[in-house]
Scaffold this active site. Structure first.
Site, PDB file in Angstrom:
ATOM      1  N   HIS A  90       0.844  -1.195   0.000  1.00  0.00           N
ATOM      2  CA  HIS A  90       0.000   0.000   0.000  1.00  0.00           C
ATOM      3  C   HIS A  90       0.882   1.249   0.000  1.00  0.00           C
ATOM      4  O   HIS A  90       1.511   1.568   1.000  1.00  0.00           O
ATOM      5  CB  HIS A  90      -0.885  -0.030   1.254  1.00  0.00           C
ATOM      6  CG  HIS A  90      -2.079   0.871   1.178  1.00  0.00           C
ATOM      7  ND1 HIS A  90      -2.244   1.824   0.203  1.00  0.00           N
ATOM      8  CD2 HIS A  90      -3.176   0.973   1.980  1.00  0.00           C
ATOM      9  CE1 HIS A  90      -3.397   2.459   0.395  1.00  0.00           C
ATOM     10  NE2 HIS A  90      -3.971   1.964   1.476  1.00  0.00           N
ATOM     11  N   TYR A 103      -0.907   7.323   3.494  1.00  0.00           N
ATOM     12  CA  TYR A 103      -0.357   6.464   4.536  1.00  0.00           C
ATOM     13  C   TYR A 103       1.173   6.443   4.427  1.00  0.00           C
ATOM     14  O   TYR A 103       1.748   7.182   3.639  1.00  0.00           O
ATOM     15  CB  TYR A 103      -0.996   5.081   4.458  1.00  0.00           C
ATOM     16  CG  TYR A 103      -2.514   5.150   4.562  1.00  0.00           C
ATOM     17  CD1 TYR A 103      -3.122   6.045   5.434  1.00  0.00           C
ATOM     18  CD2 TYR A 103      -3.339   4.359   3.762  1.00  0.00           C
ATOM     19  CE1 TYR A 103      -4.515   6.142   5.518  1.00  0.00           C
ATOM     20  CE2 TYR A 103      -4.719   4.454   3.841  1.00  0.00           C
ATOM     21  CZ  TYR A 103      -5.306   5.350   4.720  1.00  0.00           C
ATOM     22  OH  TYR A 103      -6.671   5.442   4.798  1.00  0.00           O
ATOM     23  N   ARG A 113     -16.751   0.328  -3.514  1.00  0.00           N
ATOM     24  CA  ARG A 113     -18.110   0.653  -3.053  1.00  0.00           C
ATOM     25  C   ARG A 113     -19.184  -0.036  -3.879  1.00  0.00           C
ATOM     26  O   ARG A 113     -20.246  -0.367  -3.345  1.00  0.00           O
ATOM     27  CB  ARG A 113     -18.310   2.172  -3.061  1.00  0.00           C
ATOM     28  CG  ARG A 113     -17.403   2.884  -2.072  1.00  0.00           C
ATOM     29  CD  ARG A 113     -17.650   4.375  -2.015  1.00  0.00           C
ATOM     30  NE  ARG A 113     -16.573   5.027  -1.276  1.00  0.00           N
ATOM     31  CZ  ARG A 113     -16.566   6.313  -0.961  1.00  0.00           C
ATOM     32  NH1 ARG A 113     -17.584   7.084  -1.317  1.00  0.00           N
ATOM     33  NH2 ARG A 113     -15.554   6.837  -0.290  1.00  0.00           N
TER      34      ARG A 113
END
Length: 441
Positions: A234, A239, A395
Site C-alpha cells: 500500500h 499512509y 463501493r
C-alpha cells in the site's frame, strides 16, 4: 433393467469441507460453442495473465477497511467470521481476485484500533480460513500490507466526532478507552496530516525504519504461509509509504528525504525485500496515489517537485517494475486536507491511462483503474480504449456483492453462476443466436 448414468454432486478437490464443484468457476464466461452470445466477448470477461497468476475476468475486489477487529489483547487485529462472510460473498459471486483490507504490519500502523493486523501468528491463523474459502470459489486470495503512518490512531468513520459533534472536529482515537496510541504515531517527518484534527506524529528514527522493514518481511512470510496468492504493498492515500514519497509530508534531510531518488528509497527497499520473499508462483502488486491533487501543482516555477503527482508516479512505477512488481493499481489523493479533487465518473482513470502509456514494451505490466466505475459498459469502455487492463471496485461491491454477475448481464455475457443460485439467473442463462438482440436486465 435400465442403466442410469451416475449423478454425483461433486465437491471442490482438497477443500476442508464440502463445497459443490462449479466448473468453470463462477464469473467465468461460458464457451461460445454453447452460448453464441459469447462469441464476441467483452474484454471485461476475457481472462488476463498477471505475472504468475491468471484472472478469470478483469474485475477485482479492492481492499476495504471494515474497522471490525478487536482492538487489544490476543485478538487484536484478528479477522473474524464477519470478514469471512463479507469477503466470501464477493468470491462466491465471481470476483476474479478478492483482496483483504489494508492490513498493518505493526500495531501502530493501524488506521484505527479496530483495524486488521499481521504482526502475530494468531492474526495469520484467522486469515487461513478466509484465503481457503476464497480459493474454493475460484477467486484469487490476496492481501494488502501497509502502515498508516501519520493517519493512524484515528476513529472508525461512524465514531468520528466531527460527524457526531461538528464543533469538535476530531478524528483522533486517544489513548485509554479509545484504544489509541497518540504517543506513538510516526511519520517521515513530524508533520501532522491536519494540525487540528489528526494526531501529531514523531519523525521516524533509523531504528523505526529498521523495525518497519523487519515487520514487512515477517508479515509477507505470514501472508504467504496463510495462503495469499497475491500480496500488495500500500503506497497510497497518505499512509506511510505515500507520505515518504511526497514532498508535502517528507521533510527529511537524510537518505530518505529531499530528492525524488531519496523519497522513493524506502518504498523501493520494502518492495525489493517483499519480492525476495514472495514466491515466484505468487504475485506482488502495488497500489499508489498517482497525485496529491495539490492546488499549486506538482512542480514550482523553478521545476522543483513541491507535491506528489503523475510525473513522479511514472518514474516510481518504472523503478517498481524493475524490482518485479506484477501490477500497479492507480488511485489518488489522501495526503493533504487541501487536496482539490475533481470528482466524477471514472475520475481517477486518467492516471491509470497516463501510467500505462508511459511504459515501454519491455516495461509493460497490467495497470488497474479504480474510482467511481459504476457499471459494466463504463468498465468495458475503459478497457477497450486502452486506459487500463483491470477494473478494481470497492463501493460498488458493497452495494452489490454480485457485481460481476450484474455487469455480465449488462453486457449480455453468459458467465457461470453459483450452482446454488442458478435459479435466480435464468434470464441470463438463455441461449440465443447472433441474429437476436441481447436482452438487458
Amino acid at each position: 433393467m435400465i442403466d442410469h448414468p451416475q449423478v454425483i454432486n461433486e465437491r471442490v478437490p482438497n477443500a476442508p469441507y464440502f463445497q459443490p464443484l462449479v466448473e468453470p468457476s463462477v464469473g467465468t464466461a461460458l464457451s461460445p460453442d454453447d452460448w453464441p452470445q459469447n462469441k464476441h466477448l467483452p474484454l471485461l470477461f476475457q481472462p488476463l495473465k498477471v505475472g504468475p497468476i491468471t484472472l478469470k475476468n478483469r474485475i477485482i475486489v479492492a481492499p476495504m477497511c471494515m474497522y471490525s477487529c478487536e482492538q487489544d489483547g490476543s485478538e487484536a487485529g484478528v479477522l473474524t467470521p464477519f470478514h469471512l462472510v463479507h469477503l466470501g460473498a464477493f468470491a462466491a459471486r465471481g470476483a476474479a481476485l478478492t483482496m483483504v483490507e489494508a492490513t498493518s504490519v505493526l500495531p501502530n500502523g493501524r488506521l484505527s484500533p479496530n483495524d486488521s493486523g499481521l504482526w502475530s501468528d494468531r492474526q495469520a491463523q484467522s486469515l487461513r480460513q478466509i484465503f481457503s474459502f476464497i480459493r474454493t470459489q475460484g477467486s484469487v486470495p490476496a492481501i494488502q500490507l501497509g502502515h498508516g503512518g501519520r493517519k493512524t490512531s484515528t476513529l472508525a468513520p461512524w465514531l468520528d466526532t466531527s460527524t457526531i459533534k461538528p464543533h469538535l472536529k476530531s478524528h483522533v482515537a486517544t489513548n485509554g478507552d479509545a484504544g489509541g496510541w497518540t504517543d506513538n504515531v510516526m511519520a517521515p517527518s513530524a508533520v501532522a496530516y491536519n494540525d487540528e484534527t489528526f494526531p501529531h506524529p514523531r519523525e521516524m528514527s533509523d531504528n523505526d525504519i529498521a523495525e518497519l522493514k523487519d515487520a514487512f518481511k515477517a508479515a509477507v512470510k505470514r501472508a504467504d504461509e496463510a495462503g495469499a496468492e497475491v500480496i500488495e504493498l500500500h503506497c497510497a492515500h497518505g499512509y506511510l509509504m505515500h507520505s515518504f514519497l511526497s514532498p508535502l509530508s517528507n521533510k527529511r534531510t537524510d537518505q530518505y528525504g529531499g530528492s525524488l531518488e531519496n523519497r522513493m528509497r524506502l518504498p523501493l527497499e520494502i518492495l525489493k525485500s517483499m519480492r525476495e520473499l514472495v514466491p515466484k508462483t505468487k504475485g506482488l502488486w502495488m497500489r499508489i496515489s498517482a497525485s496529491d491533487w495539490w492546488p499549486e501543482g506538482e512542480q514550482d516555477d523553478k521545476g522543483e517537485w513541491i507535491s506528489w503527482g503523475i510525473e513522479q508516479s511514472k518514474i516510481f512505477v518504472k523503478e517498481a517494475i524493475k524490482l518485479g512488481v506484477d501490477l500497479v493499481d492507480c488511485s489518488s489523493g489522501g495526503n493533504t486536507p487541501r487536496q482539490k479533487i475533481s470528482v466524477g465518473p471514472g475520475y481517477q482513470v486518467p492516471f491509470a491511462e497516463q501510467i500505462r502509456h508511459s511504459l515501454s514494451d519491455d516495461e509493460k505490466i497490467p495497470i488497474s483503474a479504480v474510482g467511481l466505475i459504476t457499471n459494466g459498459p463504463q468498465a468495458e469502455e475503459i478497457l477497450q480504449t486502452g486506459k487500463a487492463d483491470v477494473i478494481c471496485a470497492a463501493r460498488e461491491f458493497l452495494r452489490d456483492p454480485a457485481l460481476v454477475l450484474s455487469w455480465a448481464q449488462e453486457l449480455g455475457v453468459v458467465v457461470n453462476t453459483p450452482v446454488q443460485y442458478q435459479r435466480a439467473y435464468t434470464r441470463m442463462m438463455v441461449k440465443h443466436d447472433e441474429r437476436e438482440p441481447v436482452k438487458q436486465h
